[in-house]
Design a protein around this motif. Sequence first.
Motif, PDB file in Angstrom:
ATOM      1  N   SER A   6       0.824  -1.204   0.000  1.00 15.80           N
ATOM      2  CA  SER A   6       0.000   0.000   0.000  1.00 15.80           C
ATOM      3  C   SER A   6       0.855   1.249   0.000  1.00 15.80           C
ATOM      4  O   SER A   6       2.006   1.243   0.429  1.00 15.80           O
ATOM      5  CB  SER A   6      -0.899  -0.009   1.243  1.00 15.80           C
ATOM      6  OG  SER A   6      -0.100  -0.054   2.411  1.00 15.80           O
ATOM      7  N   PRO A   7       0.295   2.384  -0.484  1.00 12.07           N
ATOM      8  CA  PRO A   7       1.058   3.628  -0.527  1.00 12.07           C
ATOM      9  C   PRO A   7       1.460   4.082   0.867  1.00 12.07           C
ATOM     10  O   PRO A   7       0.837   3.751   1.865  1.00 12.07           O
ATOM     11  CB  PRO A   7       0.083   4.614  -1.177  1.00 12.07           C
ATOM     12  CG  PRO A   7      -0.907   3.765  -1.896  1.00 12.07           C
ATOM     13  CD  PRO A   7      -1.026   2.517  -1.086  1.00 12.07           C
ATOM     14  N   THR A   8       2.510   4.846   0.925  1.00 13.05           N
ATOM     15  CA  THR A   8       2.989   5.381   2.193  1.00 13.05           C
ATOM     16  C   THR A   8       2.613   6.850   2.305  1.00 13.05           C
ATOM     17  O   THR A   8       2.374   7.524   1.301  1.00 13.05           O
ATOM     18  CB  THR A   8       4.519   5.235   2.298  1.00 13.05           C
ATOM     19  OG1 THR A   8       4.959   5.799   3.533  1.00 13.05           O
ATOM     20  CG2 THR A   8       5.227   5.952   1.168  1.00 13.05           C
ATOM     21  N   SER A   9       2.593   7.357   3.500  1.00 11.92           N
ATOM     22  CA  SER A   9       2.275   8.765   3.714  1.00 11.92           C
ATOM     23  C   SER A   9       3.518   9.638   3.696  1.00 11.92           C
ATOM     24  O   SER A   9       3.448  10.831   3.928  1.00 11.92           O
ATOM     25  CB  SER A   9       1.556   8.929   5.062  1.00 11.92           C
ATOM     26  OG  SER A   9       2.390   8.467   6.118  1.00 11.92           O
ATOM     27  N   LYS A  10       4.676   9.044   3.403  1.00 15.06           N
ATOM     28  CA  LYS A  10       5.921   9.805   3.375  1.00 15.06           C
ATOM     29  C   LYS A  10       5.825  10.948   2.369  1.00 15.06           C
ATOM     30  O   LYS A  10       5.350  10.772   1.255  1.00 15.06           O
ATOM     31  CB  LYS A  10       7.080   8.876   3.000  1.00 15.06           C
ATOM     32  CG  LYS A  10       8.431   9.574   2.933  1.00 15.06           C
ATOM     33  CD  LYS A  10       9.518   8.577   2.559  1.00 15.06           C
ATOM     34  CE  LYS A  10      10.861   9.268   2.402  1.00 15.06           C
ATOM     35  NZ  LYS A  10      11.925   8.315   2.026  1.00 15.06           N
ATOM     36  N   PRO A  78       5.853   7.623  -7.391  1.00 12.61           N
ATOM     37  CA  PRO A  78       4.430   7.719  -7.012  1.00 12.61           C
ATOM     38  C   PRO A  78       3.747   9.023  -7.401  1.00 12.61           C
ATOM     39  O   PRO A  78       2.519   9.056  -7.516  1.00 12.61           O
ATOM     40  CB  PRO A  78       4.467   7.554  -5.480  1.00 12.61           C
ATOM     41  CG  PRO A  78       5.747   6.845  -5.199  1.00 12.61           C
ATOM     42  CD  PRO A  78       6.714   7.311  -6.234  1.00 12.61           C
ATOM     43  N   LYS A 111       4.154   2.222  -5.664  1.00 15.42           N
ATOM     44  CA  LYS A 111       3.115   2.896  -4.893  1.00 15.42           C
ATOM     45  C   LYS A 111       3.649   3.704  -3.714  1.00 15.42           C
ATOM     46  O   LYS A 111       2.885   4.394  -3.045  1.00 15.42           O
ATOM     47  CB  LYS A 111       2.110   1.857  -4.384  1.00 15.42           C
ATOM     48  CG  LYS A 111       1.439   1.047  -5.505  1.00 15.42           C
ATOM     49  CD  LYS A 111       0.521  -0.014  -4.936  1.00 15.42           C
ATOM     50  CE  LYS A 111      -0.099  -0.871  -6.040  1.00 15.42           C
ATOM     51  NZ  LYS A 111      -1.019  -0.097  -6.892  1.00 15.42           N
ATOM     52  N   SER A 112       4.938   3.604  -3.421  1.00 14.68           N
ATOM     53  CA  SER A 112       5.494   4.332  -2.282  1.00 14.68           C
ATOM     54  C   SER A 112       6.911   4.774  -2.608  1.00 14.68           C
ATOM     55  O   SER A 112       7.564   4.236  -3.514  1.00 14.68           O
ATOM     56  CB  SER A 112       5.498   3.450  -1.026  1.00 14.68           C
ATOM     57  OG  SER A 112       6.488   2.428  -1.149  1.00 14.68           O
ATOM     58  N   TRP A 113       7.406   5.749  -1.842  1.00 12.09           N
ATOM     59  CA  TRP A 113       8.770   6.230  -2.067  1.00 12.09           C
ATOM     60  C   TRP A 113       9.801   5.198  -1.643  1.00 12.09           C
ATOM     61  O   TRP A 113      10.890   5.125  -2.214  1.00 12.09           O
ATOM     62  CB  TRP A 113       8.978   7.553  -1.332  1.00 12.09           C
ATOM     63  CG  TRP A 113       8.218   8.661  -1.988  1.00 12.09           C
ATOM     64  CD1 TRP A 113       7.097   9.292  -1.524  1.00 12.09           C
ATOM     65  CD2 TRP A 113       8.499   9.239  -3.267  1.00 12.09           C
ATOM     66  NE1 TRP A 113       6.666  10.228  -2.430  1.00 12.09           N
ATOM     67  CE2 TRP A 113       7.511  10.225  -3.511  1.00 12.09           C
ATOM     68  CE3 TRP A 113       9.484   9.026  -4.232  1.00 12.09           C
ATOM     69  CZ2 TRP A 113       7.482  10.988  -4.673  1.00 12.09           C
ATOM     70  CZ3 TRP A 113       9.465   9.786  -5.391  1.00 12.09           C
ATOM     71  CH2 TRP A 113       8.474  10.756  -5.605  1.00 12.09           C
ATOM     72  N   GLU A 114       9.479   4.385  -0.654  1.00 10.36           N
ATOM     73  CA  GLU A 114      10.399   3.309  -0.277  1.00 10.36           C
ATOM     74  C   GLU A 114      10.585   2.327  -1.431  1.00 10.36           C
ATOM     75  O   GLU A 114      11.704   1.885  -1.726  1.00 10.36           O
ATOM     76  CB  GLU A 114       9.877   2.573   0.964  1.00 10.36           C
ATOM     77  CG  GLU A 114      10.012   3.358   2.262  1.00 10.36           C
ATOM     78  CD  GLU A 114       8.868   4.345   2.467  1.00 10.36           C
ATOM     79  OE1 GLU A 114       7.981   4.447   1.575  1.00 10.36           O
ATOM     80  OE2 GLU A 114       8.863   5.027   3.511  1.00 10.36           O
ATOM     81  N   GLN A 115       9.496   1.994  -2.102  1.00  7.37           N
ATOM     82  CA  GLN A 115       9.578   1.099  -3.255  1.00  7.37           C
ATOM     83  C   GLN A 115      10.379   1.749  -4.383  1.00  7.37           C
ATOM     84  O   GLN A 115      11.188   1.091  -5.046  1.00  7.37           O
ATOM     85  CB  GLN A 115       8.169   0.752  -3.742  1.00  7.37           C
ATOM     86  CG  GLN A 115       7.359  -0.076  -2.771  1.00  7.37           C
ATOM     87  CD  GLN A 115       5.896  -0.159  -3.183  1.00  7.37           C
ATOM     88  OE1 GLN A 115       5.503   0.357  -4.228  1.00  7.37           O
ATOM     89  NE2 GLN A 115       5.094  -0.794  -2.358  1.00  7.37           N
TER      90      GLN A 115
END
Length: 288
Positions: A6-10, A78, A111-115
């Motif tokens: 799932s997406p992150t809030s970062k 993202p 979907k996230s900045w970590e990804q």
Amino acid sequence: MSLNSSPTSKTTPSYETPIPIPPDLTQSLVLSSPRLHRLQQDLLVLTSFNENSTLHWRPSWFAQDPHAASFWTLYNPPNVVTELLPHKKLGRLVYTRRMRREGDEEPMYVKSWEQWERMCDLRGVPRGWLGEEMIGLMRLGLPRDLKGNLVEPPTFPLYPEPQPPNRGRYILSPSTYTTHLPTKFHNICLTAADVEDMQVVIVHSNGALVIEPRFEYFLHTSQWTHYSGTGGYLNDARYVPDPDVVKEQGIGRRWSWVPWTTEQEESCCGLLVKLKVRVGRARGGRGL
């Protein structure tokens, strides 16, 4: 981390660009700077393909070894989305990128900045290559009408994808010469009584297109190998070079409306031909 999590809030991170991009940039300023213009062309090439497309070629400002030994896949961060440029019905599809807006669909792949950071690090891709400054620079170079609206990019000529730098050359299939390449490549000698007089267009790893003798490639390393399926070569000891068959590429490569490299752009302007020099005795009986 799975690319399907799932997406992150970062918040959107800040990444460096390959070269400084000045604020309040205009296309006139880009054209006056060879480095900025080349960076813009690199971005126009890469963003012209749909997300999740695979490529051999890597810009010089991407990490090369060991990543250049295999394909890499285009993904968006993202906060970036893919969109189609205008095109005719059943025409060639060319894509671009823009910053995400409210109401856009959720990211399909990353979907996230970590990804995003993990994917970039694994593939040797700069984390900031699709940042807001880079997107702005790229979009300045998109084709537009006098009112500033996006229009269909040129459909001729088109430019073939080279191998990564120093990763080999290949023979471009003659079936693409008149349909894709500039007119300077339309009248080369494809058939001759002597196979040594036949010519082909070679795509070098720096992108340059050069007319060369076809005969030389029957004993070229590429005739004794085959693609591994990941962008590299494997030995093919059982293969015997056949004077009537050479390994060609063309339709299966990526083609861009923008030259992939400066060398490719220059080679398509003037007539660049590699001549074969015969050594020894001429057929007339006298030495050369």
